[in-house]
Design a protein around this motif. Structure first.
Motif, PDB file in Angstrom:
ATOM      1  N   GLN A  96      38.337  40.509  44.792  1.00  0.00           N
ATOM      2  CA  GLN A  96      37.791  41.331  43.558  1.00  0.00           C
ATOM      3  C   GLN A  96      37.958  42.694  43.617  1.00  0.00           C
ATOM      4  OE1 GLN A  96      35.057  39.933  41.504  1.00  0.00           O
ATOM      5  NE2 GLN A  96      35.840  41.785  40.611  1.00  0.00           N
ATOM      6  N   SER A  99      41.286  42.990  41.895  1.00  0.00           N
ATOM      7  CA  SER A  99      40.874  42.733  40.217  1.00  0.00           C
ATOM      8  C   SER A  99      40.482  44.115  39.756  1.00  0.00           C
ATOM      9  CB  SER A  99      39.993  41.780  40.149  1.00  0.00           C
ATOM     10  OG  SER A  99      39.655  41.813  38.726  1.00  0.00           O
ATOM     11  N   ASN A 100      39.677  44.908  40.514  1.00  0.00           N
ATOM     12  CA  ASN A 100      38.754  45.972  40.083  1.00  0.00           C
ATOM     13  C   ASN A 100      39.782  47.183  40.013  1.00  0.00           C
ATOM     14  OD1 ASN A 100      36.313  44.535  39.983  1.00  0.00           O
ATOM     15  ND2 ASN A 100      35.503  45.433  41.699  1.00  0.00           N
TER      16      ASN A 100
END
Length: 223
Positions: A96, A99-100
């Motif tokens: 995550q 991705s960010n």
């Protein structure tokens, strides 16, 4: 006489291929060690695999200057996390974060195509595959880079994952044993090297399981 403008780009593509396969209790991530630009080989011994945490590694192809910048940002963010939480990030949490980080730069992206692999909180193998602006998915296997158009169809044929639309949801991990997955990766790289000029020299294979991380190498064609 028409005026010719300099055609400069902030990006380059240094080629190379990355593959990851998740198993029931292991994850195998591999990448070749050739770095090229155009028809020139810059080095034959460049590792595209970066250890982000004890149970999480990332393999990246594309523009290696952007890849290096991305690795530094992730390492800094992980260090902050460790100071705040007194533990390392899990692989899904790191997925995550990656991705960010990519999405944050979407208007001037990191020109890197990443595969993240490791073990989740239950000790199961997990692989996350990305585009350049942070869209990601958890899969059983993935390939990125210049040889991915050759490697992915072969992996689809050997390992085809169940559709994510099937209900009840089925596990994406591959049915192969660890040794079989390593052999399969050696086969796909030997095959891709025959057809892709940007993949070659050597393949670095990183195997993660409950007992830790180990590396294997296999020489490929050098022409």
């Amino acid at each position: 006489m028409t005026k010719q403008l300099a055609n400069w780009s902030p990006y380059d593509n240094n080629g190379g291929s990355c593959v990851a396969i998740a198993g029931a209790d292991y994850c195998v991530i591999a990448a070749d060690t050739r770095m090229s630009t155009g028809y020139n080989i810059l080095t034959r011994d460049y590792s595209k695999i970066y250890k982000l945490a004890d149970k999480c590694v990332m393999a990246s192809s594309g523009f290696q200057a952007d890849v290096r910048a991305l690795q530094k940002v992730l390492a800094a963010r992980h260090l902050i996390y460790q100071h705040q939480h007194n533990k390392q990030m899990s692989c899904p949490a790191m997925a995550q974060l990656l991705s960010n980080t990519l999405y944050y730069k979407r208007f001037f992206p990191y020109y890197s195509f990443n595969v993240l692999g490791g073990l989740d909180n239950e000790g199961k193998g997990c692989v996350f595959t990305y585009d350049a602006v942070g869209s990601y998915e958890r899969v059983g296997y993935s390939s990125q880079g210049s040889g991915s158009t050759l490697i992915t169809p072969f992996l689809d044929n050997q390992l085809k994952s169940p559709s994510p639309l099937l209900l009840p949801a089925q596990d994406a991990v591959t049915p192969l044993s660890e040794a079989e997955a390593v052999d399969l990766i050696k086969t796909v790289f030997a095959s891709a090297t025959e057809r892709d000029i940007y993949t070659g020299d050597k393949v670095e294979i990183v195997i993660l399981n409950a007992s830790g991380i180990r590396r294997e190498y296999l020489d490929l064609r050098r022409d």
